[in-house]
Scaffold this motif. Structure first.
Motif, PDB file in Angstrom:
ATOM      1  N   PHE A  53      38.281   8.281  13.237  1.00 22.80           N
ATOM      2  CA  PHE A  53      37.457   8.056  12.049  1.00 22.80           C
ATOM      3  C   PHE A  53      37.778   9.145  11.040  1.00 22.80           C
ATOM      4  CE2 PHE A  53      34.927   5.496  14.925  1.00 22.80           C
ATOM      5  CZ  PHE A  53      34.494   4.471  14.105  1.00 22.80           C
ATOM      6  N   THR A  54      38.066   8.735   9.803  1.00 24.55           N
ATOM      7  CA  THR A  54      38.340   9.721   8.771  1.00 24.55           C
ATOM      8  C   THR A  54      37.401   9.520   7.595  1.00 24.55           C
ATOM      9  OG1 THR A  54      39.986   8.363   7.657  1.00 24.55           O
ATOM     10  CG2 THR A  54      40.801   9.820   9.405  1.00 24.55           C
ATOM     11  N   SER A  55      37.163  10.656   6.930  1.00 22.74           N
ATOM     12  CA  SER A  55      36.347  10.651   5.729  1.00 22.74           C
ATOM     13  C   SER A  55      37.117  11.489   4.703  1.00 22.74           C
ATOM     14  CB  SER A  55      34.984  11.279   6.057  1.00 22.74           C
ATOM     15  OG  SER A  55      34.191  11.338   4.909  1.00 22.74           O
ATOM     16  N   ASP A  56      37.453  10.919   3.575  1.00 23.43           N
ATOM     17  CA  ASP A  56      38.306  11.590   2.579  1.00 23.43           C
ATOM     18  C   ASP A  56      39.601  12.102   3.214  1.00 23.43           C
ATOM     19  OD1 ASP A  56      36.523  11.189   0.482  1.00 23.43           O
ATOM     20  OD2 ASP A  56      35.384  13.010   0.999  1.00 23.43           O
ATOM     21  N   GLY A  57      40.135  11.344   4.134  1.00 22.45           N
ATOM     22  CA  GLY A  57      41.411  11.709   4.747  1.00 22.45           C
ATOM     23  C   GLY A  57      41.316  12.652   5.927  1.00 22.45           C
ATOM     24  N   ASP A  58      40.106  13.183   6.190  1.00 20.72           N
ATOM     25  CA  ASP A  58      39.966  14.124   7.306  1.00 20.72           C
ATOM     26  C   ASP A  58      39.379  13.447   8.540  1.00 20.72           C
ATOM     27  OD1 ASP A  58      40.939  16.286   5.869  1.00 20.72           O
ATOM     28  OD2 ASP A  58      38.947  16.735   5.011  1.00 20.72           O
ATOM     29  N   HIS A  59      40.041  13.698   9.686  1.00 24.02           N
ATOM     30  CA  HIS A  59      39.518  13.189  10.954  1.00 24.02           C
ATOM     31  C   HIS A  59      38.175  13.872  11.256  1.00 24.02           C
ATOM     32  CE1 HIS A  59      39.351  12.218  15.262  1.00 24.02           C
ATOM     33  NE2 HIS A  59      38.932  13.461  15.398  1.00 24.02           N
ATOM     34  N   PHE A  60      37.170  13.092  11.658  1.00 25.27           N
ATOM     35  CA  PHE A  60      35.911  13.740  12.052  1.00 25.27           C
ATOM     36  C   PHE A  60      35.379  13.279  13.400  1.00 25.27           C
ATOM     37  CE2 PHE A  60      32.736  10.429  11.236  1.00 25.27           C
ATOM     38  CZ  PHE A  60      33.383   9.597  10.332  1.00 25.27           C
ATOM     39  N   CYS A  61      35.789  12.121  13.883  1.00 29.66           N
ATOM     40  CA  CYS A  61      35.299  11.647  15.183  1.00 29.66           C
ATOM     41  C   CYS A  61      36.297  10.669  15.783  1.00 29.66           C
ATOM     42  CB  CYS A  61      33.951  10.912  15.032  1.00 29.66           C
ATOM     43  SG  CYS A  61      32.483  11.950  15.338  1.00 29.66           S
ATOM     44  N   GLY A  62      36.188  10.477  17.085  1.00 31.30           N
ATOM     45  CA  GLY A  62      36.990   9.468  17.769  1.00 31.30           C
ATOM     46  C   GLY A  62      36.177   8.206  17.980  1.00 31.30           C
ATOM     47  N   GLY A  63      36.837   7.205  18.541  1.00 31.68           N
ATOM     48  CA  GLY A  63      36.181   5.950  18.879  1.00 31.68           C
ATOM     49  C   GLY A  63      37.142   5.156  19.747  1.00 31.68           C
ATOM     50  N   CYS A  77      27.956  10.773  15.231  1.00 30.86           N
ATOM     51  CA  CYS A  77      29.078  10.819  14.272  1.00 30.86           C
ATOM     52  C   CYS A  77      28.662  10.266  12.905  1.00 30.86           C
ATOM     53  CB  CYS A  77      30.254   9.998  14.802  1.00 30.86           C
ATOM     54  SG  CYS A  77      31.095  10.769  16.200  1.00 30.86           S
ATOM     55  N   PHE A  78      27.610   9.459  12.883  1.00 31.75           N
ATOM     56  CA  PHE A  78      27.246   8.758  11.648  1.00 31.75           C
ATOM     57  C   PHE A  78      25.790   9.012  11.288  1.00 31.75           C
ATOM     58  CE2 PHE A  78      30.200   6.254  14.274  1.00 31.75           C
ATOM     59  CZ  PHE A  78      31.355   6.453  13.530  1.00 31.75           C
ATOM     60  N   PRO A  79      25.467  10.263  10.982  1.00 30.53           N
ATOM     61  CA  PRO A  79      24.059  10.591  10.707  1.00 30.53           C
ATOM     62  C   PRO A  79      23.553   9.909   9.437  1.00 30.53           C
ATOM     63  CG  PRO A  79      25.468  12.475  10.212  1.00 30.53           C
ATOM     64  CD  PRO A  79      26.339  11.428  10.858  1.00 30.53           C
ATOM     65  N   ASN A  84      31.912   6.039   3.187  1.00 34.22           N
ATOM     66  CA  ASN A  84      33.279   5.604   2.917  1.00 34.22           C
ATOM     67  C   ASN A  84      34.230   6.052   4.010  1.00 34.22           C
ATOM     68  OD1 ASN A  84      33.347   3.950   0.753  1.00 34.22           O
ATOM     69  ND2 ASN A  84      33.319   5.637  -0.738  1.00 34.22           N
ATOM     70  N   TYR A  85      34.048   5.499   5.191  1.00 34.62           N
ATOM     71  CA  TYR A  85      34.881   5.907   6.310  1.00 34.62           C
ATOM     72  C   TYR A  85      36.085   4.984   6.438  1.00 34.62           C
ATOM     73  CZ  TYR A  85      30.619   8.399   7.633  1.00 34.62           C
ATOM     74  OH  TYR A  85      29.515   9.200   7.650  1.00 34.62           O
ATOM     75  N   VAL A 106      35.172   0.085   7.021  1.00 36.06           N
ATOM     76  CA  VAL A 106      34.014  -0.137   7.893  1.00 36.06           C
ATOM     77  C   VAL A 106      33.106  -1.167   7.244  1.00 36.06           C
ATOM     78  CG1 VAL A 106      31.886   0.949   8.739  1.00 36.06           C
ATOM     79  CG2 VAL A 106      34.082   2.127   8.989  1.00 36.06           C
ATOM     80  N   GLU A 107      32.867  -2.263   7.953  1.00 40.78           N
ATOM     81  CA  GLU A 107      31.959  -3.274   7.406  1.00 40.78           C
ATOM     82  C   GLU A 107      30.507  -2.854   7.634  1.00 40.78           C
ATOM     83  OE1 GLU A 107      32.828  -7.545   8.100  1.00 40.78           O
ATOM     84  OE2 GLU A 107      30.691  -7.615   8.650  1.00 40.78           O
ATOM     85  N   LYS A 108      30.230  -2.410   8.868  1.00 42.69           N
ATOM     86  CA  LYS A 108      28.883  -1.876   9.118  1.00 42.69           C
ATOM     87  C   LYS A 108      28.877  -0.965  10.339  1.00 42.69           C
ATOM     88  CE  LYS A 108      27.130  -5.930  11.594  1.00 42.69           C
ATOM     89  NZ  LYS A 108      26.002  -6.825  11.784  1.00 42.69           N
ATOM     90  N   ILE A 109      27.906  -0.051  10.339  1.00 39.96           N
ATOM     91  CA  ILE A 109      27.727   0.857  11.472  1.00 39.96           C
ATOM     92  C   ILE A 109      26.379   0.542  12.087  1.00 39.96           C
ATOM     93  CG2 ILE A 109      27.433   3.274  12.155  1.00 39.96           C
ATOM     94  CD1 ILE A 109      29.246   4.026   9.786  1.00 39.96           C
TER      95      ILE A 109
END
Ligand code: 4AZ
Length: 346
Positions: A53-63, A77-79, A84-85, A106-109
């Motif tokens: 999972f990236t946000s603004d190009g940065d990795h922040f979590c796995g899945g 991971c999604f507080p 815009n992930y 991402v359509e929905k979390i």
């Protein structure tokens, strides 16, 4: 004659249907080729269900990819819910764009409705991709442990991710590490708030673990009887990383079969019933009281300095467990001295 004909038809039918079910089970494929703290570099395509999972190009979590539309991850991971992930599949390195990568929005979390951000109970999330993905040698699904699975302490599992490594920075190449399941009673000694929805893994002496940035990623068991990899846990939390006496804590996937089926609806992922070899339970485990009292432990691990407390998801609470052990030590010491004085005077 008619009876034996019927029997042979039946045999053929059974043969065909069992073949069909084997062909359907395409999850958890073990590739033919062959920090995470103290792990190793993965081979490209070795863990084809791993996503970043990236946000603004940065990795922040796995899945982990569980079918063509859905990724399993951790709720912590999604507080903020939906942002815009970007989900990157087929990824091997964080640096540069790999030739086997595919990206989806991402359509929905869907965080678990009972996720508790204080206790980390129900730390599980389902993420629906903006468009289905095409499976190939570098992108494919993982099987999930079904609700009746039995996973014994001592079972070896693999954890993968691009999280913090032993040099303190994020990995570039995807890391893999092998850690044994720790019994529930034993793990409760380290984490008194542990719930049935959590499963622990690590070595008593520490040294190998998942860490920050691995969160949401898969913990998988190589099920040789099914010839498939089955996800048993989701990287959730821990006291520091790879510390002795503090295994990593994972969300227990088998507890969520019904929730996952409910959310994914008409196209559920593949669930596999896993039963791992091992002793029956750790029901008689007695928490060690001596472990943190050794001077070696106090000097090398008090306070914990492997990761910074700011990075720890436990924040400023990170030292509480260590501190209570330390106060035990001082009160035992005081008791010892008073006994000595009393006995010495009589
Ligand atoms: C984290 O901060 C984290 N040692 C994840 C896993 C572990 C520790 C911390 C397990 O996301």
């Amino acid at each position: 004659m008619a009876g034996s004909q019927f029997l042979s038809y039946l045999a053929v039918a059974i043969l065909l249907s069992s073949r069909a079910s084997h062909a359907q089970q395409s999850c958890g494929k073990i590739p033919t080729s062959g920090r995470i703290i103290n792990g190793e570099d993965a081979e490209p395509g070795e863990w084809p269900w791993q996503v970043s999972f990236t946000s603004d190009g940065d990795h922040f979590c796995g899945g982990s990819l569980i079918n063509e539309n859905w990724v399993l991850s951790a709720a912590h991971c999604f507080p903020g819910g939906n942002n815009n992930y970007t989900v990157i599949l087929g990824r091997h390195r964080l640096d540069g764009m790999g030739v086997n990568e595919a990206a989806r929005g991402v359509e929905k979390i869907v965080n678990h409705p009972y996720y508790d951000r204080n206790t980390f109970d129900n730390d599980i999330s389902l993420v629906r991709l903006s468009m289905p993905v095409q499976m190939n040698n570098y992108i494919s699904t993982i099987c999930l442990a079904s609700k009746d699975s039995v996973i014994h302490p001592g079972t070896y599992t693999w954890v993968t991710g691009w999280g913090t490594t032993s040099n303190g920075t994020a990995a570039d190449v995807l890391q893999e590490v092998r850690v044994p399941i720790v019994g529930q009673r034993e793990c409760e000694c380290s984490y008194p708030g542990l719930t049935m929805n959590m499963i622990c893994a690590g070595f008593r002496e520490g040294g190998k673990d998942s860490c920050q940035g691995d969160s949401g990623g898969p913990q998988v068991f190589n099920d040789r009887s099914e010839n498939a990899m089955v996800q048993v846990g989701v990287v959730s939390f821990g006291q520091g990383c790879a510390l002795p006496g503090f295994p990593g804590v994972y969300t227990s996937v088998q507890r969520y079969e019904w929730w996952i089926r409910n959310v994914t609806g008409s196209s559920p992922p593949s669930f596999v019933n896993v039963t791992t070899p091992g002793n029956f339970s750790d029901g008689f485990f007695v928490c060690p009281t001596d472990r943190p009292m050794t001077t070696e432990y106090l000097y090398t691990h008090y306070p914990p300095h492997f990761t910074t407390d700011d990075d720890s998801i436990f924040g400023t609470g990170a030292n509480i467990i260590h501190f209570s052990y330390f106060s035990h030590f001082t009160s035992f010491f005081a008791l010892f001295v008073s006994l000595y004085v009393l006995v010495g005077h009589s």
